[in-house]
Design a protein around this motif. Structure first.
Motif, mmCIF file in Angstrom:
data_model
loop_
_atom_site.group_PDB
_atom_site.id
_atom_site.type_symbol
_atom_site.label_atom_id
_atom_site.label_comp_id
_atom_site.label_asym_id
_atom_site.label_seq_id
_atom_site.Cartn_x
_atom_site.Cartn_y
_atom_site.Cartn_z
ATOM 1 N N TRP A 1 0.849 -1.188 0.000
ATOM 2 C CA TRP A 1 0.000 0.000 0.000
ATOM 3 C C TRP A 1 0.892 1.248 0.000
ATOM 4 C CZ3 TRP A 1 -4.721 -0.478 3.817
ATOM 5 C CH2 TRP A 1 -5.393 -1.688 3.569
ATOM 6 N N ASP A 2 0.423 2.355 -0.615
ATOM 7 C CA ASP A 2 1.218 3.576 -0.604
ATOM 8 C C ASP A 2 1.143 4.233 0.783
ATOM 9 O OD1 ASP A 2 -0.907 5.730 -0.455
ATOM 10 O OD2 ASP A 2 -1.523 4.796 -2.348
ATOM 11 N N LYS A 3 2.108 5.121 1.051
ATOM 12 C CA LYS A 3 2.283 5.685 2.391
ATOM 13 C C LYS A 3 1.035 6.413 2.894
ATOM 14 C CE LYS A 3 7.236 6.295 3.099
ATOM 15 N NZ LYS A 3 8.306 7.274 3.398
ATOM 16 N N LYS A 4 0.403 7.187 2.015
ATOM 17 C CA LYS A 4 -0.775 7.944 2.437
ATOM 18 C C LYS A 4 -1.907 7.012 2.841
ATOM 19 C CE LYS A 4 -3.998 11.553 0.997
ATOM 20 N NZ LYS A 4 -4.437 12.457 -0.086
ATOM 21 N N LYS A 5 -2.114 5.968 2.038
ATOM 22 C CA LYS A 5 -3.182 5.015 2.337
ATOM 23 C C LYS A 5 -2.894 4.279 3.638
ATOM 24 C CE LYS A 5 -5.855 1.330 0.194
ATOM 25 N NZ LYS A 5 -6.064 0.514 -1.009
#
Length: 391
Positions: A125-129
């Motif tokens: 998953w990407d950092k923001k998510k």
């Protein structure tokens, strides 16, 4: 998007649980005459809590760990959401099945946020998510992200650690959650609160939960169904809690039920099932102490319940505490025990015995919902006794 065990990779929203089937599952360790688990067949319904209960060494933990292949079965078939779990890559399978254990098993050098983020990170998953999910999970299990985000496990109480453990297990939104005596190492009051929290979460998320315990009272409180296991995980009885309490299958199961089966019915009834008192005087932090004192005087009452900005009960204030008070945020004494709508009547009775009277009840997100009184619980006990005597 690739799926495993019936859950979308990186799914952001809660998913309902999926059915688990064990078909003739056996575990035999090399050099032993008897298998640890022999020929277990059972269906675990989607979206339900199923409790495996039995004496130490009976094979209940081994049975549960074969579901996510922390222990590899010797023979048999296990399906999760219709997929053959034994044909999947075991590491990928474990990332799709939440797992919570006793004493939480947190990584000591990771912060709370880093612990919760482990599986979403492994899934790419990407950092923001991941950051959004961590805050969502902390809020879900009742830990204020502003307060706990950067703490380390050693800075948490046992109950807080277990909450982080549950948040970590749920972070990647798995359809299945395995729980191996997760509340066994905390004090009885904290344990009851954690059980209530699990029931509250389940009412929102509807996961398929397999929960191992040796405590039959815990099994009755939490389980939609209970599997009472004997040696080698032989299923002695697999039914709803009320059916097992009413009609134990044999003497061994009756031994688990123990004495006072009619009083154990209190663990089948929730606080939400009885009438709450709603006439207690309440006030929030922002209100004037003098206005509250006047309200108590007008209603001829001695105590008021102080609520925080989220309407959660936090303190009791006596009318005399208000005379010189400048703020309701610190006036009076902190609350002792309280219960939630998910609590059992047995929990409520125990809390009232500690407090010496009625206790506040909280709702879905900790907000004040009313008071439960001793007379209400005692009347319910009397009714249960009469029904038990008639039957």
């Amino acid at each position: 998007m690739e799926t495993t065990s019936g859950v979308e990779e990186g799914a952001g929203n809660a998913v309902s649980g999926v059915e688990i089937q064990l078909e003739h599952v056996t575990k035999r360790y090399p050099g032993t005459r008897q298998p640890a688990v022999e020929d277990v067949t059972m269906t675990i319904p989607a979206g339900k809590i199923v409790i495996l209960v039995g004496p130490s060494g009976c094979g209940k933990t081994t049975t549960m760990r074969m579901i996510n292949r922390l222990i590899e079965p010797t023979s048999g078939r296990i399906t999760i959401g219709g997929e053959d779990a034994l044909s999947l890559n075991p590491d990928r399978l474990r990332r799709k099945v939440g797992y919570a254990i006793q004493q939480a098993g947190l990584f000591p050098h990771f912060t709370v946020a880093q612990n919760i983020a482990v599986v979403p990170g492994l899934l790419g998953w990407d950092k923001k998510k991941v950051g959004n999910r961590v805050e969502e999970m902390m809020d879900l299990v009742g830990l204020d992200p502003k307060q706990f985000h950067d703490r380390y496990p050693r800075q948490l109480s046992g109950g807080q650690q277990q909450r982080v453990g549950v948040a970590r297990a749920l972070a990647a939104d798995p359809p299945v959650l395995l729980m191996d005596e997760p509340f066994g190492a905390v004090d009885p009051i904290t344990r009851g609160n954690l059980q209530d929290e699990l029931l509250r979460l389940q009412s929102e998320l509807h996961k398929t939960i397999v929960f191992v315990t040796h405590d039959f009272d815990e099994a009755v409180k939490l389980g939609d169904k209970i599997a009472v296991l004997g040696d080698q995980s032989k299923i002695l009885q697999y039914d709803t809690p009320d059916a097992i309490l009413a009609n134990p299958a044999d003497d061994t199961v009756a031994g688990f039920v123990g004495a006072g089966a009619s009083l154990k019915q209190l663990t089948l009834l929730r606080v939400r099932d009885v009438e709450l008192r709603t006439d207690a005087v309440t006030a929030t932090y922002g209100e004037s102490p003098e206005d509250l004192r006047q309200k108590l005087t007008e209603q001829r009452k001695t105590y008021a319940l102080i609520l925080d900005e989220r309407k959660r009960p936090v303190r009791w204030a006596h009318v005399r505490d208000l005379r010189a008070a400048t703020s309701l945020a610190t006036v009076g004494r902190p609350l002792g025990d309280l219960v939630s709508l998910q609590s059992t009547l047995q929990d409520a009775l125990e809390a009232m015995l500690v407090e010496g009277g009625g206790v506040p009840v909280t709702g879905q997100r900790g907000e004040y919902a009313g008071m439960i009184e001793l007379d209400t619980v005692m009347a319910t006990i009397q009714r249960l006794r009469e029904e038990h005597a008639e039957s």
